[in-house]
Design an enzyme around this catalytic site. Structure first.
Site, PDB file in Angstrom:
ATOM      1  N   HIS A  57      40.429  -8.612  49.755  1.00  0.00           N
ATOM      2  CA  HIS A  57      40.253  -7.337  50.458  1.00  0.00           C
ATOM      3  C   HIS A  57      38.984  -7.395  51.317  1.00  0.00           C
ATOM      4  CE1 HIS A  57      37.830  -6.518  46.722  1.00  0.00           C
ATOM      5  NE2 HIS A  57      37.004  -6.026  47.622  1.00  0.00           N
TER       6      HIS A  57
HETATM    7  P1  TYD Z   1      38.682  -4.869  42.774  1.00  0.00           P
HETATM    8  O1  TYD Z   1      37.577  -4.387  43.650  1.00  0.00           O
HETATM    9  O2  TYD Z   1      40.046  -5.019  43.405  1.00  0.00           O
HETATM   10  O3  TYD Z   1      38.299  -6.255  42.077  1.00  0.00           O
HETATM   11  P2  TYD Z   1      38.120  -7.745  42.664  1.00  0.00           P
HETATM   12  O4  TYD Z   1      37.614  -7.643  44.077  1.00  0.00           O
HETATM   13  O5  TYD Z   1      37.139  -8.392  41.743  1.00  0.00           O
HETATM   14  O6  TYD Z   1      39.453  -8.425  42.620  1.00  0.00           O
HETATM   15  O7  TYD Z   1      38.773  -3.903  41.513  1.00  0.00           O
HETATM   16  C1  TYD Z   1      39.582  -4.205  40.380  1.00  0.00           C
HETATM   17  C2  TYD Z   1      39.920  -2.897  39.686  1.00  0.00           C
HETATM   18  O8  TYD Z   1      38.745  -2.245  39.205  1.00  0.00           O
HETATM   19  C3  TYD Z   1      40.630  -1.895  40.593  1.00  0.00           C
HETATM   20  O9  TYD Z   1      41.641  -1.261  39.827  1.00  0.00           O
HETATM   21  C4  TYD Z   1      39.569  -0.900  40.955  1.00  0.00           C
HETATM   22  C5  TYD Z   1      38.610  -0.954  39.775  1.00  0.00           C
HETATM   23  N1  TYD Z   1      37.202  -0.705  40.147  1.00  0.00           N
HETATM   24  C6  TYD Z   1      36.586   0.487  39.791  1.00  0.00           C
HETATM   25  O10 TYD Z   1      37.208   1.374  39.175  1.00  0.00           O
HETATM   26  N2  TYD Z   1      35.279   0.671  40.113  1.00  0.00           N
HETATM   27  C7  TYD Z   1      34.561  -0.245  40.792  1.00  0.00           C
HETATM   28  O11 TYD Z   1      33.356  -0.034  41.080  1.00  0.00           O
HETATM   29  C8  TYD Z   1      35.213  -1.463  41.185  1.00  0.00           C
HETATM   30  C9  TYD Z   1      34.487  -2.537  41.960  1.00  0.00           C
HETATM   31  C10 TYD Z   1      36.534  -1.660  40.844  1.00  0.00           C
END
Ligand code: TYD
Length: 133
Positions: free
Chosen positions: A50
């Site tokens: 992303h």
């Molecule tokens: P995501 O940002 O997609 O993780 P990565 O980039 O490591 O793959 O987030 C994973 C999950 O965690 C998603 O369901 C959203 C949640 N999340 C929160 O609730 N709060 C946060 O501060 C972050 C970064 C993620």
């Protein structure tokens, strides 16, 4: 211009170990509004996929190592994070993927905004066309 920008944190070294302090308004070029961390990471998985519309982040690998792929829609760059005193600055509108997590890797992220799913761009085609526009 390289996509990877680094923030080097001063270390307080002693024979007994090392200490890094991150203070608001000093080494990080934004106001820190959220801190989160990743651990228990599957060494074979890839995460991220992303970009953010507004959010800026600094990622620091506190233990072990991992790799980041950064992509601005034109260029891709891969970097290794393996120093607890060095953060990777990820400005807004950069696609990122994280992978090759070492066993026990701990990654802490300093973020400029509170969590907002609406700030994510999770579709690569949407990201690339916006980035190239
Ligand atoms: P995501 O940002 O997609 O993780 P990565 O980039 O490591 O793959 O987030 C994973 C999950 O965690 C998603 O369901 C959203 C949640 N999340 C929160 O609730 N709060 C946060 O501060 C972050 C970064 C993620």
């Amino acid at each position: 211009m390289p996509l990877a920008e680094w923030v080097d944190f001063p270390e307080h070294c002693a024979d007994s170990g090392r200490l890094v302090a991150i203070e608001a308004g000093t080494s990080v070029p934004f106001e820190i509004r959220r801190v989160y961390y990743l651990y228990g990471l599957d060494t074979t998985s890839r995460r991220g996929f992303h970009a953010h519309k507004k959010l800026q982040q600094v990622a620091i690998c506190l233990h072990g190592s991992c790799r980041f792929l950064l992509d601005d829609g034109h260029t891709k760059e891969e970097v290794l994070l393996d120093q607890p005193n060095r953060g990777l600055l990820i400005r807004s509108f950069l696609w990122r993927e994280m992978f090759e997590f070492s066993e026990g890797c701990v990654l802490v992220v300093l973020a400029s905004e509170l969590y907002d799913e609406g700030d994510y761009v999770r579709d690569y085609k949407e990201f690339a066309s916006a980035a190239r526009a």
